[in-house]
Design a protein around this motif. Sequence first.
Motif, short mmCIF file in Angstrom:
data_model
loop_
_atom_site.label_atom_id
_atom_site.label_comp_id
_atom_site.label_asym_id
_atom_site.label_seq_id
_atom_site.Cartn_x
_atom_site.Cartn_y
_atom_site.Cartn_z
N LEU A 1 31.02 47.27 60.34
CA LEU A 1 30.11 49.18 59.82
C LEU A 1 29.36 49.43 58.79
N VAL A 2 29.82 48.45 57.62
CA VAL A 2 29.07 48.37 56.26
C VAL A 2 29.51 46.54 55.79
N PRO A 3 28.37 46.08 55.09
CA PRO A 3 28.77 44.90 55.82
C PRO A 3 29.31 44.18 54.58
N CYS A 4 30.56 44.92 53.88
CA CYS A 4 31.73 44.14 52.91
C CYS A 4 32.70 44.39 53.94
N ALA A 5 32.52 44.58 54.93
CA ALA A 5 33.82 44.77 55.77
C ALA A 5 33.25 43.72 57.11
N SER A 6 32.58 43.24 56.84
CA SER A 6 31.98 42.21 58.33
C SER A 6 32.54 40.75 57.83
N ARG A 7 33.08 39.65 58.37
CA ARG A 7 34.28 38.57 58.84
C ARG A 7 33.46 37.12 58.53
N TYR A 8 32.01 37.68 59.39
CA TYR A 8 31.14 36.61 59.62
C TYR A 8 29.81 36.82 58.73
N ALA A 9 29.48 37.87 58.28
CA ALA A 9 28.14 38.07 57.63
C ALA A 9 28.85 39.04 56.73
N HIS A 10 29.29 38.54 56.00
CA HIS A 10 30.09 39.42 54.86
C HIS A 10 28.65 39.29 53.74
N GLU A 11 28.78 40.76 52.91
CA GLU A 11 27.76 40.93 52.22
C GLU A 11 28.64 42.11 50.80
N LYS A 12 28.34 42.43 49.27
CA LYS A 12 28.73 42.85 49.18
C LYS A 12 28.24 44.28 49.03
N CYS A 13 28.34 45.17 49.25
CA CYS A 13 27.88 46.51 48.78
C CYS A 13 26.58 47.54 47.81
N LYS A 14 25.15 46.98 47.80
CA LYS A 14 24.96 47.83 46.11
C LYS A 14 25.89 49.50 45.75
N ASN A 15 25.79 49.17 44.46
CA ASN A 15 25.96 51.11 44.37
C ASN A 15 27.61 51.28 44.66
N CYS A 16 28.46 50.24 44.60
CA CYS A 16 29.85 50.80 44.93
C CYS A 16 30.79 50.03 44.20
N LEU A 17 31.48 50.55 44.67
CA LEU A 17 33.46 50.10 43.95
C LEU A 17 33.59 48.36 44.06
N GLU A 18 34.10 48.46 43.05
CA GLU A 18 34.46 46.80 43.14
C GLU A 18 35.55 46.58 44.44
N GLU A 19 35.40 45.62 45.19
CA GLU A 19 36.19 45.69 46.91
C GLU A 19 37.45 45.32 46.55
N GLY A 20 38.30 45.00 45.97
CA GLY A 20 39.22 45.25 45.70
C GLY A 20 39.91 46.38 45.66
N GLU A 21 38.77 47.57 44.99
CA GLU A 21 39.26 48.55 44.82
C GLU A 21 39.23 49.96 45.25
N CYS A 22 37.87 49.28 46.45
CA CYS A 22 37.80 50.52 47.50
C CYS A 22 38.34 50.77 48.53
N ARG A 23 38.98 51.78 48.76
CA ARG A 23 39.78 52.25 49.86
C ARG A 23 38.95 52.41 51.17
N THR A 24 37.71 52.74 51.61
CA THR A 24 36.51 53.01 51.90
C THR A 24 36.28 51.38 52.59
N ARG A 25 36.08 50.87 51.99
CA ARG A 25 35.87 48.99 52.44
C ARG A 25 37.22 48.78 52.81
N ALA A 26 38.34 49.10 52.80
CA ALA A 26 40.05 48.83 53.04
C ALA A 26 39.84 49.19 54.36
N LEU A 27 39.19 50.90 54.69
CA LEU A 27 39.85 51.33 56.00
C LEU A 27 38.27 51.02 57.47
N LEU A 28 37.51 50.06 56.86
CA LEU A 28 36.31 49.45 57.62
C LEU A 28 36.86 48.55 58.37
N LEU A 29 37.87 48.13 56.75
CA LEU A 29 37.38 46.90 57.04
C LEU A 29 38.86 46.81 58.59
#
Length: 146
Positions: A88-116
């Motif tokens: 649902l978001v680029p940072c949670a993609s396994r094959y088309a991963h992209e860092k989200c703009k204007n977001c927390l660091e990936e290792g600290e983002c609970r939203t990313r963890a949830l959407l992954l």
Amino acid sequence: MLSQKTRYAIRAMQHLADNYGQGPVQLAAIADNQKIPAKFLTVILSELTRAGLVESQRGRDGGYWLAIPPIDITYGDLIRHMRGSLALVPCASRYAHEKCKNCLEEGECRTRALLLDVRDRTAQILDAIRLSDPITPVPPFAADTA
């Protein structure tokens, strides 16, 4: 949400799966039966042909058919071909991963963890269902009474 193009692709592929082994299916038959605009369907089937999922033959007796058996095509594969990712978001993609703009660091983002987790569970479901599997339509939801 899935794009209209992806939803049309799924319906077209279901139609081709229903007719698998019966010879070419004319574009007009798919368009009419699945209520897909013919011009848009042409683009979609062309894309699916380039992806190796569909084959075609021109001419009066021509049409489209699945290039591989429906048992070998999962809904996950089909959606990835059309959408590029199940995430649902680029940072949670396994094959088309992209860092989200204007977001927390990936290792600290609970939203990313949830959407992954959502992405992984969605993939598990969609990769287990094949075009050959029967899917029974369900009745429409009741109108909101509130």
